[in-house]
Design a protein around this motif. Structure first.
Motif, mmCIF file in Angstrom:
data_model
loop_
_atom_site.group_PDB
_atom_site.id
_atom_site.type_symbol
_atom_site.label_atom_id
_atom_site.label_comp_id
_atom_site.label_asym_id
_atom_site.label_seq_id
_atom_site.Cartn_x
_atom_site.Cartn_y
_atom_site.Cartn_z
ATOM 1 N N ALA A 244 -33.879 5.754 80.175
ATOM 2 C CA ALA A 244 -34.712 5.644 78.972
ATOM 3 C C ALA A 244 -35.102 6.994 78.388
ATOM 4 O O ALA A 244 -35.795 7.036 77.372
ATOM 5 C CB ALA A 244 -35.975 4.843 79.288
ATOM 6 N N TYR A 260 -30.846 2.938 74.359
ATOM 7 C CA TYR A 260 -31.614 2.818 75.608
ATOM 8 C C TYR A 260 -30.991 1.692 76.448
ATOM 9 O O TYR A 260 -31.184 0.518 76.160
ATOM 10 C CB TYR A 260 -33.080 2.527 75.293
ATOM 11 C CG TYR A 260 -33.751 3.657 74.548
ATOM 12 C CD1 TYR A 260 -34.474 4.620 75.229
ATOM 13 C CD2 TYR A 260 -33.639 3.767 73.160
ATOM 14 C CE1 TYR A 260 -35.087 5.669 74.556
ATOM 15 C CE2 TYR A 260 -34.235 4.820 72.479
ATOM 16 C CZ TYR A 260 -34.962 5.766 73.181
ATOM 17 O OH TYR A 260 -35.542 6.809 72.505
ATOM 18 N N TYR A 263 -33.141 -1.258 78.058
ATOM 19 C CA TYR A 263 -33.816 -2.229 77.189
ATOM 20 C C TYR A 263 -32.755 -3.053 76.463
ATOM 21 O O TYR A 263 -31.717 -2.518 76.055
ATOM 22 C CB TYR A 263 -34.706 -1.537 76.144
ATOM 23 C CG TYR A 263 -35.860 -0.770 76.719
ATOM 24 C CD1 TYR A 263 -37.061 -1.404 77.008
ATOM 25 C CD2 TYR A 263 -35.760 0.597 76.955
ATOM 26 C CE1 TYR A 263 -38.135 -0.699 77.521
ATOM 27 C CE2 TYR A 263 -36.832 1.310 77.467
ATOM 28 C CZ TYR A 263 -38.007 0.661 77.748
ATOM 29 O OH TYR A 263 -39.062 1.363 78.261
ATOM 30 N N LEU A 267 -36.401 -8.046 74.255
ATOM 31 C CA LEU A 267 -37.405 -6.987 74.265
ATOM 32 C C LEU A 267 -37.056 -5.932 73.225
ATOM 33 O O LEU A 267 -37.883 -5.585 72.380
ATOM 34 C CB LEU A 267 -37.496 -6.365 75.661
ATOM 35 C CG LEU A 267 -38.453 -5.174 75.807
ATOM 36 C CD1 LEU A 267 -39.865 -5.550 75.384
ATOM 37 C CD2 LEU A 267 -38.450 -4.651 77.241
ATOM 38 N N LYS A 268 -35.869 -5.396 73.274
ATOM 39 C CA LYS A 268 -35.395 -4.479 72.238
ATOM 40 C C LYS A 268 -34.737 -5.344 71.177
ATOM 41 O O LYS A 268 -33.506 -5.493 71.105
ATOM 42 C CB LYS A 268 -34.401 -3.498 72.849
ATOM 43 C CG LYS A 268 -34.061 -2.317 71.949
ATOM 44 C CD LYS A 268 -35.245 -1.396 71.739
ATOM 45 C CE LYS A 268 -34.822 -0.137 70.986
ATOM 46 N NZ LYS A 268 -35.975 0.711 70.669
ATOM 47 N N CYS A 320 -37.703 -2.110 83.860
ATOM 48 C CA CYS A 320 -38.330 -2.019 82.538
ATOM 49 C C CYS A 320 -39.302 -0.842 82.430
ATOM 50 O O CYS A 320 -40.128 -0.616 83.316
ATOM 51 C CB CYS A 320 -39.070 -3.325 82.235
ATOM 52 S SG CYS A 320 -39.912 -3.314 80.636
ATOM 53 N N CYS A 417 -44.680 -10.121 75.671
ATOM 54 C CA CYS A 417 -43.296 -9.667 75.833
ATOM 55 C C CYS A 417 -42.326 -10.849 75.810
ATOM 56 O O CYS A 417 -42.363 -11.718 76.687
ATOM 57 C CB CYS A 417 -43.141 -8.901 77.141
ATOM 58 S SG CYS A 417 -41.435 -8.380 77.455
#
Length: 522
Positions: A244, A260, A263, A267-268, A320, A417
């Motif tokens: 990350a 990244y 991710y 989430l991304k 994460c 999340c």
């Protein structure tokens, strides 16, 4: 007059009969003095050194110092500090003053110097303090005094830190110009890793990574007797530093898309949105195609498979970055999570509503793209920005991290999340993971429930001898680590044996009626 007990840190009175100054008051005086110095310097500002920045930085330092000096909770005598802890705190405090000075614009004059005087000394001071605090003690978790701490139990320091964290995120997202001096101190490092001057996100990524690494060292010391916690902490530190931070930076250095790898969707969220997919696919050399494949494979193939075998802990507690920050920087506040049934009800509605929101947003954007704008037309970008603002900025950043010292370390993971919601569904219904309980050994001390950062009432399950299979459980293992009787165990086993009833009332229990008795059933 404060007590002269050697358990407390005090100074010699300035004159006979005068009240001693506590460590908190001394620190407050330093910040007040530095703030007054910055306010005085504002009168001599120039084009290079903005008087407005000096004035604003001086007010911040002055307000911080006055709060420390006059708030009753902070002026109470503090526990005696060792010489190593004093050195660490001294370097940390001086570094913090230098960071405030950079906000006045000094960082633009000598970026490298103020990087080391600010960020460097804060990092070094933190590490020295952690080493002095934990290294000389035997292994074992010690949470003595947590509930009476001003920092860790919603005291004055905790609220002050909450305001500072929240204020930083507000400036980062919406007023980055106010952080220009601080951003410039990152230029030397950014030139090495990015090949260009720093921006607000490089500064944020650097601070984020340093927070995980420094507080990760604290976690390694604190939980050094527990092999699972050591490996898990090393894991989140590695993935944050390498996947990350370093890899995305190196990609930018070689004029590749900043990506990244730790991710992915949901989430991304934008990694599978049409605009990002089309942009990545257009990159030369096939790297963009691989990135799209990686994002899709992790989202739709790896997620269900890995969660089946190990539950959501493989991601939330091992990979994460959000979870990594919560487990390191947020560890001192993990006990502040709300354990009430009402909070559980809000959690279930809210986190799944966010998941529906991101799925609907992604679907609408793809339909709009496939129909060449027939669904939303030019509003698709605005629709995506609404999600990015409400969820990506306000919820995940300002609330998710800013509220650590007030509402616990997993606010975002627990209530917002979408990745945690997806993993939770798989974990609850299609996974081999569970936390088993030995109810006969439980003494109802409540440590497990207290230190569950996800707000699960673990003790309720332990008292009944019932396996813990909750969608929200991130498998951090701290409930097991703080249990004095070894009641809890994180296990993977056959799915058929996961759900068990209370140990004292099982499905084999037969209830006899009057007719059974008369018929001679006993």
């Amino acid at each position: 007059m404060p007590s002269t007990n050697t358990d407390f840190d005090q100074s010699i009175g300035l004159t006979p009969g005068r009240t001693f100054l506590t460590s908190g008051q001394k620190v407050g005086q330093v910040f007040v003095g530095f703030g007054l110095l910055l306010l005085l310097a504002a009168a001599f500002g120039s084009e290079a050194l903005s008087p407005l920045r000096f004035f604003a930085s001086g007010l911040v330092s002055l307000a911080f110092g006055l709060a420390i000096y006059y708030v009753p909770d902070l002026t109470a005598p503090t526990t005696a500090l060792s010489s190593g802890e004093r050195v660490g705190l001294g370097l940390f405090g001086f570094g913090l003053l230098m960071l405030i000075a950079t906000l006045a614009g000094l960082g633009s004059l000598a970026p490298a110097l103020f990087f080391w005087l600010g960020t460097g000394l804060v990092t070094l001071g933190g590490l020295l303090f952690i080493r002095a605090r934990y290294a000389g003690r035997p292994g074992g978790i010690r949470n003595d005094g947590v509930m009476f701490s001003n920092t860790m139990s919603r005291g004055a320091v905790g609220w002050l830190l909450g305001i500072v964290f929240t204020g930083f995120y507000v400036l980062l997202y919406w007023f980055p110009a106010a952080l220009e001096g601080l951003i410039r101190t990152m230029d030397p490092l950014s030139w090495v890793l990015h090949g260009k001057p720093a921006d607000q996100w490089f500064m944020y990524g650097t601070f984020y990574t340093l927070a995980v690494l420094v507080m990760g060292v604290r976690a390694l010391y604190k939980y050094r007797h527990n092999r699972y916690q050591r490996i898990r902490t090393f894991s989140v530190m590695f993935f944050q530093l390498v996947f990350a931070y370093l890899i995305p930076s190196i990609l930018v250095l070689f004029n590749r898309p900043e990506f990244y790898f730790s991710y992915f969707w949901p989430l991304k969220y934008n990694y599978l949105w049409p605009s990002d997919v089309q942009w990545l696919m257009s990159q030369p050399g096939g790297l963009g195609v691989f990135m799209v494949f990686w994002a899709a494979a992790l989202s739709f193939i790896a997620t269900p498979i890995l969660t089946y075998f190990w539950g959501k802990r493989w991601y939330c507690s091992w990979v994460c970055g959000c979870g990594g920050l919560a487990e390191t920087l947020g560890d001192p506040w993990r006990h502040l999570s709300d354990k009430s049934v009402k909070a559980w009800q809000i959690e279930r509605w809210m986190i799944h509503a966010v998941l529906v929101f991101v799925v609907a947003t992604t679907a609408v954007l793809w339909i709009n793209s496939a129909t060449e704008g027939a669904v939303l037309g030019g509003l698709s970008g605005a629709y995506a920005r609404v999600y990015g603002f409400l969820i990506g900025s306000v919820f995940a950043g300002v609330i998710g991290v800013g509220f650590y010292p007030v509402m616990g370390s997993r606010m975002w993971c627990r209530f917002g999340c979408p990745m945690a919601a997806t993993l939770g569904i798989f974990q609850k219904y299609f996974s081999r993971f569970r936390i088993t309980t030995n109810g006969g050994q439980c003494i109802s001390c409540g440590n497990c429930s207290t230190y569950c950062e996800m707000g699960i009432d673990v003790r309720w399950y332990a008292q009944r001898g019932q396996n813990i299979i909750r969608a929200s459980c991130v498998g951090c293992g701290v409930c097991s680590a703080v249990c004095p009787r070894g009641v809890l165990s994180l296990e993977n086993g056959p799915r058929e044996e996961r759900y068990n009833g209370p140990a004292l009332i099982t499905e084999d229990l037969t209830i006899l009626t009057d007719e059974d008795v008369e018929a001679g059933a006993i």
